[in-house]
Design an enzyme around this catalytic site. Sequence first.
Site, PDB file in Angstrom:
ATOM      1  CD  GLN A  21     -40.801  81.101  45.704  1.00 53.88           C
ATOM      2  OE1 GLN A  21     -40.423  80.436  46.205  1.00 53.88           O
ATOM      3  NE2 GLN A  21     -42.238  81.097  45.655  1.00 53.88           N
ATOM      4  CG  ASN A  22     -43.307  79.297  38.707  1.00 53.90           C
ATOM      5  OD1 ASN A  22     -42.272  78.717  40.090  1.00 53.90           O
ATOM      6  ND2 ASN A  22     -44.356  80.076  38.898  1.00 53.90           N
ATOM      7  CB  VAL A  23     -37.258  80.239  35.896  1.00 54.22           C
ATOM      8  CG1 VAL A  23     -36.597  80.308  36.553  1.00 54.22           C
ATOM      9  CG2 VAL A  23     -37.712  78.925  35.349  1.00 54.22           C
ATOM     10  CE1 TYR A  61     -30.192  75.135  34.976  1.00 54.07           C
ATOM     11  CE2 TYR A  61     -32.648  76.067  34.834  1.00 54.07           C
ATOM     12  CZ  TYR A  61     -31.595  75.566  35.954  1.00 54.07           C
ATOM     13  OH  TYR A  61     -31.479  75.482  37.471  1.00 54.07           O
ATOM     14  CB  THR A 104     -44.758  78.764  47.043  1.00 47.25           C
ATOM     15  OG1 THR A 104     -43.452  78.654  47.703  1.00 47.25           O
ATOM     16  CG2 THR A 104     -45.187  79.769  47.539  1.00 47.25           C
ATOM     17  CG  HIS A 113     -35.874  82.088  42.100  1.00 51.48           C
ATOM     18  ND1 HIS A 113     -37.317  80.977  42.722  1.00 51.48           N
ATOM     19  CD2 HIS A 113     -35.231  82.885  43.421  1.00 51.48           C
ATOM     20  CE1 HIS A 113     -37.424  80.839  44.118  1.00 51.48           C
ATOM     21  NE2 HIS A 113     -36.210  82.315  44.375  1.00 51.48           N
TER      22      HIS A 113
HETATM   23  N1  APR Z   1     -51.974  73.988  41.982  1.00 52.24           N
HETATM   24  C1  APR Z   1     -51.873  75.017  43.302  1.00 52.24           C
HETATM   25  N2  APR Z   1     -50.156  74.693  44.531  1.00 52.24           N
HETATM   26  C2  APR Z   1     -49.692  73.845  43.531  1.00 52.24           C
HETATM   27  C3  APR Z   1     -49.757  72.861  42.895  1.00 52.24           C
HETATM   28  C4  APR Z   1     -51.668  73.070  42.175  1.00 52.24           C
HETATM   29  N3  APR Z   1     -51.859  72.213  40.960  1.00 52.24           N
HETATM   30  N4  APR Z   1     -49.884  71.019  42.630  1.00 52.24           N
HETATM   31  C5  APR Z   1     -48.745  71.482  43.305  1.00 52.24           C
HETATM   32  N5  APR Z   1     -48.813  72.597  44.331  1.00 52.24           N
HETATM   33  C6  APR Z   1     -48.570  72.685  45.724  1.00 52.24           C
HETATM   34  C7  APR Z   1     -47.326  72.159  46.255  1.00 52.24           C
HETATM   35  O1  APR Z   1     -48.388  71.392  47.277  1.00 52.24           O
HETATM   36  C8  APR Z   1     -45.830  73.154  46.771  1.00 52.24           C
HETATM   37  O2  APR Z   1     -46.334  73.615  48.037  1.00 52.24           O
HETATM   38  O3  APR Z   1     -47.129  74.183  44.986  1.00 52.24           O
HETATM   39  C9  APR Z   1     -45.975  73.899  45.848  1.00 52.24           C
HETATM   40  C10 APR Z   1     -44.518  73.218  45.015  1.00 52.24           C
HETATM   41  O4  APR Z   1     -43.376  73.473  46.002  1.00 52.24           O
HETATM   42  P1  APR Z   1     -41.922  73.361  44.741  1.00 52.24           P
HETATM   43  O5  APR Z   1     -42.073  72.529  44.301  1.00 52.24           O
HETATM   44  O6  APR Z   1     -41.293  73.585  46.396  1.00 52.24           O
HETATM   45  O7  APR Z   1     -41.323  74.740  44.602  1.00 52.24           O
HETATM   46  P2  APR Z   1     -41.909  75.953  44.502  1.00 52.24           P
HETATM   47  O8  APR Z   1     -41.907  76.150  45.985  1.00 52.24           O
HETATM   48  O9  APR Z   1     -41.899  77.220  43.801  1.00 52.24           O
HETATM   49  O10 APR Z   1     -39.696  76.005  44.501  1.00 52.24           O
HETATM   50  C11 APR Z   1     -39.164  77.240  45.515  1.00 52.24           C
HETATM   51  O11 APR Z   1     -37.759  75.987  45.120  1.00 52.24           O
HETATM   52  O12 APR Z   1     -35.544  74.995  43.799  1.00 52.24           O
HETATM   53  C12 APR Z   1     -35.921  75.781  43.826  1.00 52.24           C
HETATM   54  O13 APR Z   1     -36.084  77.861  42.574  1.00 52.24           O
HETATM   55  C13 APR Z   1     -37.174  76.977  42.640  1.00 52.24           C
HETATM   56  O14 APR Z   1     -38.511  78.776  42.227  1.00 52.24           O
HETATM   57  C14 APR Z   1     -37.983  77.267  42.714  1.00 52.24           C
HETATM   58  C15 APR Z   1     -38.105  77.653  44.272  1.00 52.24           C
END
Ligand code: APR
Length: 229
Positions: free
Chosen positions: A86-88, A53, A171, A104
């Site tokens: 969900q972003n920190v 972190y 997401t 989160h």
């Molecule tokens: N613009 C929009 N979306 C994007 C971009 C972009 N430039 N680049 C990638 N993505 C999309 C991907 O296609 C995917 O659907 O963002 C999403 C990222 O997914 P994850 O990496 O799973 O992130 P997230 O959904 O926020 O994860 C949820 O999981 O690990 C835990 O706590 C953590 O908050 C997080 C949670």
Amino acid sequence: MKKIVVLTGAGMSAQSGISTFRDSGGLWENHPVRQVASVEGWYSDPKLMLSFYNQRRTDLKKAKPNKGHLILAGLEQFFDIGIVTQNVDDLHERAGSTRILHLHGELTKARSSENPDLITEIGYEPVHWGDKAADGTQLRPHIVWFGEPVPEMSKAIQWTREAEIMIVVGTSLAVYPAAGLIDYASGNTPLFLIDPKPAPVRRNHLHTITEKAVEGLEKLEKILIDNYL
Ligand code: APR
């Protein structure tokens, strides 16, 4: 003013240079989730977690809000908009959004490892093993780890129930309870899903914008102002 609720994920901050989790090259590819983002990880190797972190806080200090963050902040002049992230990271705050729920946790805060309500602002400073909270316990990141409760979820559900429009940006909808938020939007509420590789969502009034956050929100901003004011 119409009520809008926005659910954002790591893709919202990708164009600010912050890694997502599950895309190729994402955070979870280089760091086993269980070791750096779970309660078990904290008990087995707290120093590894603290350094994970600390590095993310250092990266965040160098990052800036992207145009997508700024568009969402600007929409506050036309809509009663609440952001559930969900972003920190603090990029929604730095862009000027004023109603934000962090499901989160927040990188810029740390807390007692015994009392989750004993929270302190640390900005982008590191937390080291031996740093103490006011109650004398080890200071830990104010992050919701896998296996921990999501205290802001009930308020997020209320915002979603009240929303007349729902926006979901960047997401994978892979993690609950956050991903389940979309089920609380009423059946008549239009849902705009912005993602270059959108997760499968089945509902009425779904409008998928297969774009990155910045380009997708540029399009959506025009749609909202032309049709929903
Ligand atoms: N613009 C929009 N979306 C994007 C971009 C972009 N430039 N680049 C990638 N993505 C999309 C991907 O296609 C995917 O659907 O963002 C999403 C990222 O997914 P994850 O990496 O799973 O992130 P997230 O959904 O926020 O994860 C949820 O999981 O690990 C835990 O706590 C953590 O908050 C997080 C949670």
